[in-house]
Scaffold this motif. Structure first.
Motif, PDB file in Angstrom:
ATOM      1  N   LYS A   1      -8.178   9.109   6.025  1.00 32.45           N
ATOM      2  CA  LYS A   1      -7.823   7.493   5.972  1.00 32.45           C
ATOM      3  C   LYS A   1      -7.920   8.097   4.208  1.00 32.45           C
ATOM      4  CE  LYS A   1     -12.692   6.612   7.990  1.00 32.45           C
ATOM      5  NZ  LYS A   1     -13.504   6.304   7.989  1.00 32.45           N
ATOM      6  N   ARG A   2      -7.409   6.126   3.460  1.00 29.37           N
ATOM      7  CA  ARG A   2      -7.060   6.754   1.864  1.00 29.37           C
ATOM      8  C   ARG A   2      -7.551   5.873   0.850  1.00 29.37           C
ATOM      9  NH1 ARG A   2      -1.134   7.643   1.797  1.00 29.37           N
ATOM     10  NH2 ARG A   2      -0.384   8.328   3.369  1.00 29.37           N
ATOM     11  N   ILE A   3      -8.114   6.135  -0.122  1.00 31.43           N
ATOM     12  CA  ILE A   3      -9.205   5.680  -0.841  1.00 31.43           C
ATOM     13  C   ILE A   3      -8.250   5.707  -1.816  1.00 31.43           C
ATOM     14  CG2 ILE A   3     -10.785   5.893  -2.139  1.00 31.43           C
ATOM     15  CD1 ILE A   3     -12.123   7.840  -0.062  1.00 31.43           C
ATOM     16  N   ALA A   4      -8.220   4.479  -2.740  1.00 35.82           N
ATOM     17  CA  ALA A   4      -7.569   3.953  -3.974  1.00 35.82           C
ATOM     18  C   ALA A   4      -8.600   3.878  -5.120  1.00 35.82           C
ATOM     19  CB  ALA A   4      -6.983   2.908  -3.666  1.00 35.82           C
ATOM     20  N   VAL A   5      -8.614   4.683  -6.185  1.00 35.00           N
ATOM     21  CA  VAL A   5      -9.229   4.853  -7.185  1.00 35.00           C
ATOM     22  C   VAL A   5      -8.875   4.009  -7.890  1.00 35.00           C
ATOM     23  CG1 VAL A   5     -10.879   5.629  -9.080  1.00 35.00           C
ATOM     24  CG2 VAL A   5     -10.864   6.519  -6.754  1.00 35.00           C
ATOM     25  N   ILE A   6      -9.248   2.725  -8.714  1.00 39.10           N
ATOM     26  CA  ILE A   6      -8.131   1.868  -9.895  1.00 39.10           C
ATOM     27  C   ILE A   6      -9.358   2.415 -10.998  1.00 39.10           C
ATOM     28  CG2 ILE A   6      -7.221  -0.761 -10.885  1.00 39.10           C
ATOM     29  CD1 ILE A   6      -6.929  -1.397  -8.030  1.00 39.10           C
ATOM     30  N   ALA A   7      -8.777   3.039 -12.503  1.00 34.68           N
ATOM     31  CA  ALA A   7      -9.056   2.798 -13.467  1.00 34.68           C
ATOM     32  C   ALA A   7      -9.079   2.020 -14.523  1.00 34.68           C
ATOM     33  CB  ALA A   7      -8.898   4.367 -14.134  1.00 34.68           C
ATOM     34  N   ILE A   8     -10.649   1.885 -14.565  1.00 35.05           N
ATOM     35  CA  ILE A   8     -10.062   0.135 -16.000  1.00 35.05           C
ATOM     36  C   ILE A   8     -10.894   0.860 -17.511  1.00 35.05           C
ATOM     37  CG2 ILE A   8     -10.627  -2.366 -16.615  1.00 35.05           C
ATOM     38  CD1 ILE A   8     -10.423  -2.940 -13.448  1.00 35.05           C
ATOM     39  N   HIS A   9     -10.765   1.325 -18.394  1.00 28.90           N
ATOM     40  CA  HIS A   9     -10.594   1.900 -19.415  1.00 28.90           C
ATOM     41  C   HIS A   9     -11.633   0.158 -20.545  1.00 28.90           C
ATOM     42  CE1 HIS A   9      -8.025  -0.395 -22.564  1.00 28.90           C
ATOM     43  NE2 HIS A   9      -6.963   0.173 -21.525  1.00 28.90           N
ATOM     44  N   GLY A  10     -12.411   1.059 -21.430  1.00 21.98           N
ATOM     45  CA  GLY A  10     -12.802   0.089 -21.986  1.00 21.98           C
ATOM     46  C   GLY A  10     -12.746  -0.939 -23.032  1.00 21.98           C
TER      47      GLY A  10
ATOM     48  N   THR B   1      -7.070  11.201   1.738  1.00 20.16           N
ATOM     49  CA  THR B   1      -5.956  11.067   0.430  1.00 20.16           C
ATOM     50  C   THR B   1      -6.845  10.338   0.303  1.00 20.16           C
ATOM     51  OG1 THR B   1      -4.721  11.646   2.439  1.00 20.16           O
ATOM     52  CG2 THR B   1      -3.897  10.401   0.141  1.00 20.16           C
ATOM     53  N   VAL B   2      -6.583  10.874  -2.044  1.00 26.93           N
ATOM     54  CA  VAL B   2      -7.239   9.730  -2.552  1.00 26.93           C
ATOM     55  C   VAL B   2      -6.324   9.669  -3.714  1.00 26.93           C
ATOM     56  CG1 VAL B   2      -9.043   9.757  -4.453  1.00 26.93           C
ATOM     57  CG2 VAL B   2      -9.448  10.976  -2.689  1.00 26.93           C
ATOM     58  N   HIS B   3      -5.576   8.179  -3.862  1.00 28.64           N
ATOM     59  CA  HIS B   3      -4.888   8.303  -5.257  1.00 28.64           C
ATOM     60  C   HIS B   3      -5.307   7.377  -5.817  1.00 28.64           C
ATOM     61  CE1 HIS B   3      -1.531   7.639  -1.403  1.00 28.64           C
ATOM     62  NE2 HIS B   3      -1.512   8.848  -2.175  1.00 28.64           N
ATOM     63  N   ILE B   4      -5.113   7.367  -6.967  1.00 24.96           N
ATOM     64  CA  ILE B   4      -6.389   6.814  -8.764  1.00 24.96           C
ATOM     65  C   ILE B   4      -4.738   6.336  -9.617  1.00 24.96           C
ATOM     66  CG2 ILE B   4      -6.916   7.442 -10.871  1.00 24.96           C
ATOM     67  CD1 ILE B   4      -8.194  10.456  -9.316  1.00 24.96           C
ATOM     68  N   TYR B   5      -4.916   5.237  -9.770  1.00 28.94           N
ATOM     69  CA  TYR B   5      -4.882   4.212 -10.151  1.00 28.94           C
ATOM     70  C   TYR B   5      -4.783   3.651 -11.676  1.00 28.94           C
ATOM     71  CZ  TYR B   5      -1.973   3.679  -6.433  1.00 28.94           C
ATOM     72  OH  TYR B   5      -1.068   3.838  -4.695  1.00 28.94           O
ATOM     73  N   GLU B   6      -3.926   3.339 -12.551  1.00 28.08           N
ATOM     74  CA  GLU B   6      -5.130   2.733 -13.896  1.00 28.08           C
ATOM     75  C   GLU B   6      -5.065   1.423 -14.271  1.00 28.08           C
ATOM     76  OE1 GLU B   6      -4.734   4.125 -18.643  1.00 28.08           O
ATOM     77  OE2 GLU B   6      -3.170   4.146 -17.763  1.00 28.08           O
ATOM     78  N   MET B   7      -5.666   0.521 -14.457  1.00 25.56           N
ATOM     79  CA  MET B   7      -5.382  -0.672 -14.895  1.00 25.56           C
ATOM     80  C   MET B   7      -5.062  -0.427 -16.098  1.00 25.56           C
ATOM     81  SD  MET B   7      -6.815  -4.491 -14.699  1.00 25.56           S
ATOM     82  CE  MET B   7      -6.948  -4.523 -15.954  1.00 25.56           C
ATOM     83  N   PHE B   8      -3.552  -0.685 -17.456  1.00 24.43           N
ATOM     84  CA  PHE B   8      -3.595  -0.271 -18.411  1.00 24.43           C
ATOM     85  C   PHE B   8      -3.883  -1.923 -18.919  1.00 24.43           C
ATOM     86  CE2 PHE B   8      -1.191   0.350 -22.089  1.00 24.43           C
ATOM     87  CZ  PHE B   8      -1.894   1.632 -23.018  1.00 24.43           C
ATOM     88  N   TRP B   9      -5.204  -2.127 -19.737  1.00 23.97           N
ATOM     89  CA  TRP B   9      -5.225  -3.484 -20.255  1.00 23.97           C
ATOM     90  C   TRP B   9      -4.051  -3.825 -21.759  1.00 23.97           C
ATOM     91  CZ3 TRP B   9      -8.283  -6.968 -19.247  1.00 23.97           C
ATOM     92  CH2 TRP B   9      -8.374  -8.268 -19.637  1.00 23.97           C
TER      93      TRP B   9
END
Length: 424
Positions: free
Chosen positions: A14-23, A212-220
């Protein structure tokens, strides 16, 4: 055979997508994704009590990490337009008459709904319908998007890793993950007598099998910053005056659409009109009047420099050269708009007005046709025409985003002219 089995096992994961959003804050790009990867890498499973070695009674259980080390991969994604289906349901985004002089998709939807030209589903049961309000608004946002080319390619960072299952014996039950903050709060609430629903952990629940884990970033800053350095102040001013007002109008209009033909529809209509008017005040009088005020700055500055650094003849020559340049630009623009005009005649205004300027500037110093004050007044008039022309071009471009800007600029210009006439 070993490589094939490994690839098949990896494909079944299984694939897990983590989208990181900074404050809030001016964060560096890719920092948030890396910090999330560091946090996940530090998580551990609850250690089991292994059989202690008789030769070493002080053996301590070893904590098992939940995640394997992450690797970084740079992705370059081409931002292509999303294909939207233009069905018969909801709003027809190909009909330009429904979008004439509107402030974007939500404004077009609101006007069409208020005029009973379009019906939009607003009930909770129709949230996933193609004719629902959220679908129609997003469709209008995407319908006219066009990418400009390779420069629109988006660069992002992806952290790739695996969440590993804890090691266990073949006949041993899957180990439970260590309690995180949410689990500890749940235990405290249950201890305080709060009834919480029980969550049954099934085989293969999170933390008990490899994933499987993928980490992305939503760059504000990609969304909020429209420039760098000196231009950033103008982009921030644009967002305060125009973008925030549009967001507020969209929210109120969405509520007015929801209550259309229901109780309180008239009140919501009046509220949306008042909100639109307040946003129009931010979008029209403030920036347009500011541009009118800025148009006088170069006039005053150049006249001051002419008075202090040029003689009467120098001011006369500057006026003739400035007028010739203005007439050349205007005539060239006018000729370019004529149909079937010969290409070889486009440069004709340049030698014509250039020769006239040289002839007029060849007069002796003591035979100038008018006084120095008159030269400065006419030069100020020519400079004002040039600066107001630049303002007109800016307003014309802005009118494509905010229809009605040309009319607003015209009326505001008349008021400014009347005010100057009354003052002098």
């Amino acid at each position: 055979m070993y490589l094939t089995s490994m690839s098949d096992e990896k494909a079944r994961r299984k694939r897990i997508a983590v989208i990181a959003i900074h404050g809030v804050g001016d964060h560096e790009q890719f920092t948030t994704a890396r910090e999330i990867g560091d946090l996940l890498s530090n998580l551990e499973y609850k250690p089991s009590q292994p059989d202690q070695d008789s030769s070493n009674p002080g053996t301590r259980p070893v904590n098992t990490p939940r995640y394997a080390p992450f690797t970084e991969v740079m992705k370059r994604i081409n931002v292509r337009p999303v294909k939207t289906h233009n069905g018969t349901e909801g709003f027809d985004w190909t009909d330009q008459t429904l979008q004439k002089r509107t402030w974007g998709p939500m404004d077009a939807l609101a006007r069409a709904v208020f005029q009973n030209k379009v019906k939009v589903e607003t009930s909770a049961e129709q949230d996933n319908s193609p004719s629902s309000l959220d679908h129609q608004f997003m469709k209008g946002q995407l319908f006219k998007y066009t990418n400009k080319g390779p420069e629109d390619t988006y660069q992002c960072l992806r952290l790739e890793g695996n969440r590993v299952a804890p090691a266990r014996k073949p006949d041993e039950a899957p180990a439970e993950p260590a309690a995180d903050t949410a689990a500890k709060l749940a235990l405290e609430l249950r201890a305080s007598g709060v009834a919480l629903p029980k969550v049954e952990r099934r085989p293969g629940a999170p933390g008990t099998e490899d994933q499987t884990v993928h980490i992305y970033e939503m760059f504000w800053a990609d969304l909020s910053k429209l420039g760098n350095g000196f231009t950033q102040i103008f982009s921030e001013l644009y967002q305060v005056l125009f973008h925030l007002g549009s967001v507020s109008v969209n929210n109120v209009q969405a509520a007015a659409i929801h209550f259309h033909n229901r109780k309180g529809s008239k009140e919501w209509r009046r509220f949306s009109q008042a909100q639109w008017f307040s946003a129009a005040v931010l979008a029209w009088p403030i920036p347009i009047l500011s541009m009118y005020m800025a148009a006088f700055v170069p006039v005053v500055a150049l006249l001051s420099l002419m008075r202090t650094h040029l003689s009467a003849r120098g001011e006369y020559i500057a006026f003739i050269a400035l007028t010739a340049a203005l007439l050349t630009a205007v005539s060239g623009h006018w000729l370019s708009r004529l149909p079937r005009f010969p290409d070889w005649l486009y440069p004709a205004p340049l030698p014509v007005f250039g020769s006239a300027a040289v002839f007029l500037c060849s007069k002796p110093r003591n035979r100038l046709p008018w006084s120095r004050d008159t030269t400065e007044e006419m030069c100020a008039l020519v400079l004002l025409v040039i600066t107001l022309g630049v303002v007109a071009l800016v307003v014309r471009a802005y009118d494509r985003r905010r229809p009605g800007s040309n009319t607003a600029a015209l009326w505001l210009g008349v008021l400014v002219a009347l005010g100057l006439a009354a003052a002098f």
